[in-house]
Scaffold this active site. Structure first.
Site, PDB file in Angstrom:
ATOM      1  N   ASP A   8     -18.462 -91.387 -22.800  1.00 49.85           N
ATOM      2  CA  ASP A   8     -17.276 -90.590 -23.085  1.00 49.85           C
ATOM      3  C   ASP A   8     -16.319 -91.492 -23.861  1.00 49.85           C
ATOM      4  O   ASP A   8     -16.685 -92.601 -24.275  1.00 49.85           O
ATOM      5  CB  ASP A   8     -16.664 -90.020 -21.801  1.00 49.85           C
ATOM      6  CG  ASP A   8     -16.054 -91.073 -20.885  1.00 49.85           C
ATOM      7  OD1 ASP A   8     -16.141 -92.290 -21.184  1.00 49.85           O
ATOM      8  OD2 ASP A   8     -15.486 -90.678 -19.853  1.00 49.85           O
ATOM      9  N   HIS A   9     -15.089 -91.039 -24.056  1.00 47.92           N
ATOM     10  CA  HIS A   9     -14.103 -91.813 -24.803  1.00 47.92           C
ATOM     11  C   HIS A   9     -13.783 -93.155 -24.135  1.00 47.92           C
ATOM     12  O   HIS A   9     -13.579 -94.154 -24.816  1.00 47.92           O
ATOM     13  CB  HIS A   9     -12.821 -90.995 -24.983  1.00 47.92           C
ATOM     14  CG  HIS A   9     -12.231 -90.511 -23.701  1.00 47.92           C
ATOM     15  ND1 HIS A   9     -12.747 -89.426 -23.016  1.00 47.92           N
ATOM     16  CD2 HIS A   9     -11.202 -90.980 -22.948  1.00 47.92           C
ATOM     17  CE1 HIS A   9     -12.050 -89.239 -21.919  1.00 47.92           C
ATOM     18  NE2 HIS A   9     -11.110 -90.160 -21.841  1.00 47.92           N
ATOM     19  N   CYS A  65     -18.826 -95.120 -19.105  1.00 51.61           N
ATOM     20  CA  CYS A  65     -17.514 -94.463 -19.038  1.00 51.61           C
ATOM     21  C   CYS A  65     -16.564 -95.428 -18.350  1.00 51.61           C
ATOM     22  O   CYS A  65     -16.938 -96.563 -18.055  1.00 51.61           O
ATOM     23  CB  CYS A  65     -17.574 -93.090 -18.378  1.00 51.61           C
ATOM     24  SG  CYS A  65     -17.727 -93.029 -16.592  1.00 51.61           S
ATOM     25  N   ALA A  68     -17.782 -95.317 -14.529  1.00 54.56           N
ATOM     26  CA  ALA A  68     -19.221 -95.031 -14.413  1.00 54.56           C
ATOM     27  C   ALA A  68     -19.514 -93.953 -13.377  1.00 54.56           C
ATOM     28  O   ALA A  68     -20.638 -93.486 -13.288  1.00 54.56           O
ATOM     29  CB  ALA A  68     -20.048 -96.280 -14.149  1.00 54.56           C
ATOM     30  N   ASN A  69     -18.528 -93.536 -12.614  1.00 53.78           N
ATOM     31  CA  ASN A  69     -18.755 -92.514 -11.595  1.00 53.78           C
ATOM     32  C   ASN A  69     -19.100 -91.154 -12.189  1.00 53.78           C
ATOM     33  O   ASN A  69     -20.062 -90.520 -11.771  1.00 53.78           O
ATOM     34  CB  ASN A  69     -17.540 -92.388 -10.675  1.00 53.78           C
ATOM     35  CG  ASN A  69     -17.444 -93.524  -9.701  1.00 53.78           C
ATOM     36  OD1 ASN A  69     -18.402 -93.856  -9.025  1.00 53.78           O
ATOM     37  ND2 ASN A  69     -16.272 -94.133  -9.633  1.00 53.78           N
ATOM     38  N   HIS A  98     -35.802-101.550  -6.529  1.00 53.25           N
ATOM     39  CA  HIS A  98     -35.909-100.771  -5.299  1.00 53.25           C
ATOM     40  C   HIS A  98     -35.797 -99.267  -5.490  1.00 53.25           C
ATOM     41  O   HIS A  98     -36.306 -98.510  -4.665  1.00 53.25           O
ATOM     42  CB  HIS A  98     -34.832-101.205  -4.300  1.00 53.25           C
ATOM     43  CG  HIS A  98     -35.016-102.604  -3.823  1.00 53.25           C
ATOM     44  ND1 HIS A  98     -34.205-103.158  -2.861  1.00 53.25           N
ATOM     45  CD2 HIS A  98     -35.907-103.568  -4.159  1.00 53.25           C
ATOM     46  CE1 HIS A  98     -34.598-104.412  -2.623  1.00 53.25           C
ATOM     47  NE2 HIS A  98     -35.617-104.679  -3.407  1.00 53.25           N
ATOM     48  N   ASN A  99     -35.109 -98.838  -6.565  1.00 52.54           N
ATOM     49  CA  ASN A  99     -34.854 -97.406  -6.742  1.00 52.54           C
ATOM     50  C   ASN A  99     -35.510 -96.812  -7.977  1.00 52.54           C
ATOM     51  O   ASN A  99     -35.393 -95.619  -8.214  1.00 52.54           O
ATOM     52  CB  ASN A  99     -33.338 -97.141  -6.812  1.00 52.54           C
ATOM     53  CG  ASN A  99     -32.595 -97.785  -5.665  1.00 52.54           C
ATOM     54  OD1 ASN A  99     -31.825 -98.708  -5.880  1.00 52.54           O
ATOM     55  ND2 ASN A  99     -32.844 -97.330  -4.455  1.00 52.54           N
ATOM     56  N   ARG A 109     -14.157-100.144 -17.861  1.00 50.77           N
ATOM     57  CA  ARG A 109     -12.843-100.640 -17.443  1.00 50.77           C
ATOM     58  C   ARG A 109     -12.920-101.773 -16.419  1.00 50.77           C
ATOM     59  O   ARG A 109     -11.903-102.393 -16.101  1.00 50.77           O
ATOM     60  CB  ARG A 109     -12.018 -99.501 -16.860  1.00 50.77           C
ATOM     61  CG  ARG A 109     -11.612 -98.478 -17.899  1.00 50.77           C
ATOM     62  CD  ARG A 109     -10.784 -97.369 -17.300  1.00 50.77           C
ATOM     63  NE  ARG A 109     -10.413 -96.418 -18.333  1.00 50.77           N
ATOM     64  CZ  ARG A 109     -10.250 -95.124 -18.131  1.00 50.77           C
ATOM     65  NH1 ARG A 109     -10.403 -94.612 -16.903  1.00 50.77           N
ATOM     66  NH2 ARG A 109      -9.918 -94.325 -19.110  1.00 50.77           N
ATOM     67  N   ARG A 132     -43.400-100.071  -0.670  1.00 48.14           N
ATOM     68  CA  ARG A 132     -42.582 -99.330   0.287  1.00 48.14           C
ATOM     69  C   ARG A 132     -41.436 -98.591  -0.402  1.00 48.14           C
ATOM     70  O   ARG A 132     -40.971 -97.558   0.074  1.00 48.14           O
ATOM     71  CB  ARG A 132     -42.033-100.257   1.358  1.00 48.14           C
ATOM     72  CG  ARG A 132     -41.056-101.240   0.783  1.00 48.14           C
ATOM     73  CD  ARG A 132     -40.546-102.247   1.754  1.00 48.14           C
ATOM     74  NE  ARG A 132     -39.575-103.011   0.956  1.00 48.14           N
ATOM     75  CZ  ARG A 132     -38.834-103.960   1.379  1.00 48.14           C
ATOM     76  NH1 ARG A 132     -38.900-104.332   2.572  1.00 48.14           N
ATOM     77  NH2 ARG A 132     -38.011-104.584   0.610  1.00 48.14           N
ATOM     78  N   ARG A 136     -39.930 -94.230  -0.654  1.00 52.02           N
ATOM     79  CA  ARG A 136     -38.540 -93.772  -0.562  1.00 52.02           C
ATOM     80  C   ARG A 136     -38.123 -93.004  -1.802  1.00 52.02           C
ATOM     81  O   ARG A 136     -37.481 -91.951  -1.706  1.00 52.02           O
ATOM     82  CB  ARG A 136     -37.625 -94.978  -0.357  1.00 52.02           C
ATOM     83  CG  ARG A 136     -37.889 -95.684   0.946  1.00 52.02           C
ATOM     84  CD  ARG A 136     -37.222 -97.029   1.020  1.00 52.02           C
ATOM     85  NE  ARG A 136     -37.635 -97.710   2.253  1.00 52.02           N
ATOM     86  CZ  ARG A 136     -37.612 -98.996   2.404  1.00 52.02           C
ATOM     87  NH1 ARG A 136     -37.190 -99.791   1.443  1.00 52.02           N
ATOM     88  NH2 ARG A 136     -37.991 -99.529   3.542  1.00 52.02           N
TER      89      ARG A 136
END
Length: 142
Positions: A8-9, A65, A68-69, A98-99, A109, A132, A136
């Site tokens: 985004d901006h 962003c 980042a949320n 792991h993910n 920011r 493992r 998950r």
């Protein structure tokens, strides 16, 4: 490696910097925008990045962003996307190990340009451990 990138901006400056840096380092990068620092709505740029990755057009993605949320929340609405926020390189590494994260979300920011490059580098150069962790990750999609 083919990468999709968007922002985004509030993430525009780092998106531009990362795009040039990645291309200079041999990555094929498609920039999904935004293309200026004018105020925009992040979902308009996140959805195309996530859709391109789920369609198999790109291997991984980078979203930027302010915090980042917003970009992470939006990207994770897409089945098969595992977007992770990282403000330290170690978090990017763990997100991959792991993910099996396929999008890294960088908070412009809250990190320096050097840290942003380190985060993206660690993300791109870390493999998923499987084992493992695969069990998950397989339980994530509904």
């Amino acid at each position: 490696m083919k990468l999709a990138i968007g922002s985004d901006h509030a993430g525009f400056a780092y998106k531009e910097m990362l795009t040039h840096w990645l291309r200079d380092n041999g990555y094929e990068v498609k920039d999904f925008g935004t293309y200026s620092a004018d105020s925009v709505d992040y979902p308009d740029f996140v959805h195309p990045v996530a859709e391109a990755i789920t369609a198999g057009e790109f291997e991984q993605g980078i979203l930027v962003c302010g915090s980042a949320n917003g970009v992470a929340i939006t990207a994770n609405k897409h089945k098969g996307i595992r977007a992770a926020i990282a403000w330290q390189p170690e978090l990017a590494e763990l997100a991959r190990q792991h993910n099996n994260a396929n999008i890294i979300c960088v908070p412009e920011r809250f990190v320096t340009e050097e840290a942003a490059r380190d985060i993206v580098s660690r993300f791109l150069n870390t493999a998923f451990e499987g084992g493992r962790h695969q069990n998950r990750v397989s339980k994530i999609d509904c």
